[in-house]
Design a protein around this motif. Structure first.
Motif, PDB file in Angstrom:
ATOM      1  N   GLY A  43      -7.947 -14.808  -4.971  1.00 35.21           N
ATOM      2  CA  GLY A  43      -6.996 -14.718  -5.241  1.00 35.21           C
ATOM      3  C   GLY A  43      -5.718 -13.494  -4.599  1.00 35.21           C
ATOM      4  N   ASP A  44      -4.400 -13.035  -5.141  1.00 42.66           N
ATOM      5  CA  ASP A  44      -4.094 -12.407  -5.038  1.00 42.66           C
ATOM      6  C   ASP A  44      -4.985 -10.555  -5.411  1.00 42.66           C
ATOM      7  OD1 ASP A  44      -2.115 -10.387  -4.669  1.00 42.66           O
ATOM      8  OD2 ASP A  44      -1.089 -10.901  -6.171  1.00 42.66           O
ATOM      9  N   ALA A  45      -5.543  -9.939  -4.805  1.00 37.98           N
ATOM     10  CA  ALA A  45      -6.236  -8.675  -4.977  1.00 37.98           C
ATOM     11  C   ALA A  45      -5.397  -7.511  -5.433  1.00 37.98           C
ATOM     12  CB  ALA A  45      -6.950  -8.313  -3.820  1.00 37.98           C
ATOM     13  N   ALA A  46      -3.634  -7.572  -5.496  1.00 33.78           N
ATOM     14  CA  ALA A  46      -2.872  -6.856  -5.818  1.00 33.78           C
ATOM     15  C   ALA A  46      -2.629  -6.550  -7.808  1.00 33.78           C
ATOM     16  CB  ALA A  46      -1.448  -6.561  -5.406  1.00 33.78           C
ATOM     17  N   ARG A  47      -3.175  -7.816  -7.951  1.00 32.19           N
ATOM     18  CA  ARG A  47      -3.681  -7.615  -9.636  1.00 32.19           C
ATOM     19  C   ARG A  47      -5.101  -7.232 -10.283  1.00 32.19           C
ATOM     20  NH1 ARG A  47      -7.271 -11.465  -7.905  1.00 32.19           N
ATOM     21  NH2 ARG A  47      -8.885 -11.903  -9.503  1.00 32.19           N
ATOM     22  N   PHE A  48      -5.698  -6.799  -9.587  1.00 36.14           N
ATOM     23  CA  PHE A  48      -6.315  -5.648  -9.785  1.00 36.14           C
ATOM     24  C   PHE A  48      -5.986  -4.185  -9.609  1.00 36.14           C
ATOM     25  CE2 PHE A  48      -9.776  -8.665  -7.700  1.00 36.14           C
ATOM     26  CZ  PHE A  48     -10.265  -8.649  -8.952  1.00 36.14           C
ATOM     27  N   HIS A  49      -6.229  -3.288 -11.225  1.00 35.83           N
ATOM     28  CA  HIS A  49      -6.174  -1.908 -10.684  1.00 35.83           C
ATOM     29  C   HIS A  49      -6.442  -1.009 -10.174  1.00 35.83           C
ATOM     30  CE1 HIS A  49      -3.331  -4.308 -13.842  1.00 35.83           C
ATOM     31  NE2 HIS A  49      -2.181  -3.551 -13.948  1.00 35.83           N
ATOM     32  N   LEU A  65     -11.844  -5.200   4.816  1.00 34.63           N
ATOM     33  CA  LEU A  65     -11.320  -4.868   3.574  1.00 34.63           C
ATOM     34  C   LEU A  65     -10.616  -3.985   3.402  1.00 34.63           C
ATOM     35  CD1 LEU A  65     -10.867  -7.071   0.983  1.00 34.63           C
ATOM     36  CD2 LEU A  65     -12.649  -5.489  -0.001  1.00 34.63           C
ATOM     37  N   LEU A  66     -11.137  -2.805   3.720  1.00 33.17           N
ATOM     38  CA  LEU A  66      -9.715  -1.771   2.881  1.00 33.17           C
ATOM     39  C   LEU A  66      -8.576  -1.773   4.074  1.00 33.17           C
ATOM     40  CD1 LEU A  66      -8.472   0.052   1.359  1.00 33.17           C
ATOM     41  CD2 LEU A  66      -9.714   1.927   2.662  1.00 33.17           C
ATOM     42  N   GLU A  67      -9.081  -1.993   5.690  1.00 32.95           N
ATOM     43  CA  GLU A  67      -7.279  -2.092   6.862  1.00 32.95           C
ATOM     44  C   GLU A  67      -6.572  -3.287   5.561  1.00 32.95           C
ATOM     45  OE1 GLU A  67      -7.227  -2.212  11.050  1.00 32.95           O
ATOM     46  OE2 GLU A  67      -8.886  -2.739  10.268  1.00 32.95           O
ATOM     47  N   ARG A  68      -7.223  -4.388   5.647  1.00 31.58           N
ATOM     48  CA  ARG A  68      -6.778  -5.599   5.291  1.00 31.58           C
ATOM     49  C   ARG A  68      -6.007  -5.607   3.907  1.00 31.58           C
ATOM     50  NH1 ARG A  68      -8.267 -11.388   5.649  1.00 31.58           N
ATOM     51  NH2 ARG A  68      -9.644 -10.776   7.265  1.00 31.58           N
ATOM     52  N   LEU A  69      -6.708  -4.699   3.260  1.00 33.61           N
ATOM     53  CA  LEU A  69      -5.882  -4.817   2.108  1.00 33.61           C
ATOM     54  C   LEU A  69      -4.141  -3.408   1.876  1.00 33.61           C
ATOM     55  CD1 LEU A  69      -8.474  -4.465  -0.705  1.00 33.61           C
ATOM     56  CD2 LEU A  69      -7.336  -6.329  -0.229  1.00 33.61           C
ATOM     57  N   CYS A  75      -1.280  -2.855  -2.226  1.00 29.67           N
ATOM     58  CA  CYS A  75      -2.698  -2.200  -2.337  1.00 29.67           C
ATOM     59  C   CYS A  75      -3.765  -1.364  -3.173  1.00 29.67           C
ATOM     60  CB  CYS A  75      -2.885  -1.775  -0.996  1.00 29.67           C
ATOM     61  SG  CYS A  75      -4.912  -1.124  -1.135  1.00 29.67           S
ATOM     62  N   PRO A  76      -3.573  -2.030  -4.452  1.00 26.23           N
ATOM     63  CA  PRO A  76      -4.044  -1.000  -5.432  1.00 26.23           C
ATOM     64  C   PRO A  76      -5.361   0.118  -5.472  1.00 26.23           C
ATOM     65  CG  PRO A  76      -5.222  -3.218  -5.792  1.00 26.23           C
ATOM     66  CD  PRO A  76      -4.952  -2.993  -4.269  1.00 26.23           C
ATOM     67  N   PRO A  77      -5.525   1.496  -5.897  1.00 24.00           N
ATOM     68  CA  PRO A  77      -5.937   2.562  -5.601  1.00 24.00           C
ATOM     69  C   PRO A  77      -7.918   1.835  -5.437  1.00 24.00           C
ATOM     70  CG  PRO A  77      -5.146   3.333  -7.233  1.00 24.00           C
ATOM     71  CD  PRO A  77      -4.897   1.737  -6.820  1.00 24.00           C
ATOM     72  N   VAL A  78      -8.072   2.564  -4.009  1.00 27.54           N
ATOM     73  CA  VAL A  78      -9.683   2.096  -3.707  1.00 27.54           C
ATOM     74  C   VAL A  78     -10.414   3.251  -3.786  1.00 27.54           C
ATOM     75  CG1 VAL A  78     -11.191   0.796  -2.067  1.00 27.54           C
ATOM     76  CG2 VAL A  78      -8.503   0.139  -2.113  1.00 27.54           C
ATOM     77  N   ILE A  79     -12.001   2.420  -4.148  1.00 32.47           N
ATOM     78  CA  ILE A  79     -12.751   4.018  -4.018  1.00 32.47           C
ATOM     79  C   ILE A  79     -13.998   3.393  -3.026  1.00 32.47           C
ATOM     80  CG2 ILE A  79     -14.948   5.177  -5.829  1.00 32.47           C
ATOM     81  CD1 ILE A  79     -13.129   4.918  -7.927  1.00 32.47           C
TER      82      ILE A  79
END
Length: 201
Positions: A43-49, A65-69, A75-79
């Motif tokens: 689903g929508d990855a933006a639901r994650f914080h 994946l990061l480029e896609r998001l 786009c939520p913060p990514v580690i």
């Protein structure tokens, strides 16, 4: 208040289990995915914080994946995690907006600190994103003439100057100006301008 959701994306089951164990008991919900494709299909990855993503995944890589998001509306913060100290990929991940880039085995305390940093950043970014959506929705409700009047108000023109430029009466300008303020949720030209400044800052 609903618990915040975090997503782990790693094709190593042992790493997923270790991260779930580490994050267990914290004030958020954790979901784990074995691939980038599984995350996108959920689903929508933006639901994650916050997203914790391995760089080297089977199938779509963590970097892709990061480029896609990063191309999505939000786009939520990514580690990013990796077992390989690959500086070019680290730089690429940071340029795409990753908060940080950790090598496995990572320090638990460092990772937890980054997770909470992500949650704080997400709160700020999500608020700004919602404000942008509100502005776009309000703008969409304006008539063509109201958009023209708003543009001239934002350029610093006075009612008389707007009336002359649009070849309409000052009374008509006042009516349009009032409707613009109502729809945009502001009470003055200064407040109207500040909404657009905060949107781009």
């Amino acid at each position: 208040m609903d618990a915040k959701e975090l997503a782990i994306v790693d094709d190593d089951e042992a790493v997923r289990s270790a991260l779930i164990w580490l994050l267990d008991g914290q004030p958020f919900v954790v979901r784990a995915f074995e691939s980038a494709e599984a995350l996108l299909q959920s689903g929508d990855a933006a639901r994650f914080h916050c997203l914790i993503v391995d760089l080297r995944l089977g199938g779509m890589s963590g970097l892709v994946l990061l480029e896609r998001l990063s191309q999505a509306a939000y786009c939520p913060p990514v580690i990013m995690l990796t077992a390989h100290g690959d500086v070019p990929h680290a730089v690429a991940a940071l340029k795409l907006g990753a908060i940080d880039f950790l090598e496995k085995p990572f320090d638990d305390e460092r990772l937890m600190a980054l997770v909470f940093q992500c949650l704080e950043r997400d709160e700020v970014q999500r608020k700004a994103y919602r404000q942008t959506l509100d502005i776009r929705t309000a703008q969409a409700s304006l008539t063509e003439r109201e958009r023209e009047v708003m543009a001239l108000v934002l350029s610093g023109k006075l009612n008389k100057q707007i009336a002359d430029e649009l070849a309409i009466s000052m009374k008509t300008v006042e009516v349009h100006r009032s409707r613009v303020f109502d729809k945009m949720g502001v009470k003055s030209a200064v407040e109207l301008a500040s909404r657009f400044v905060s949107r781009v800052s």
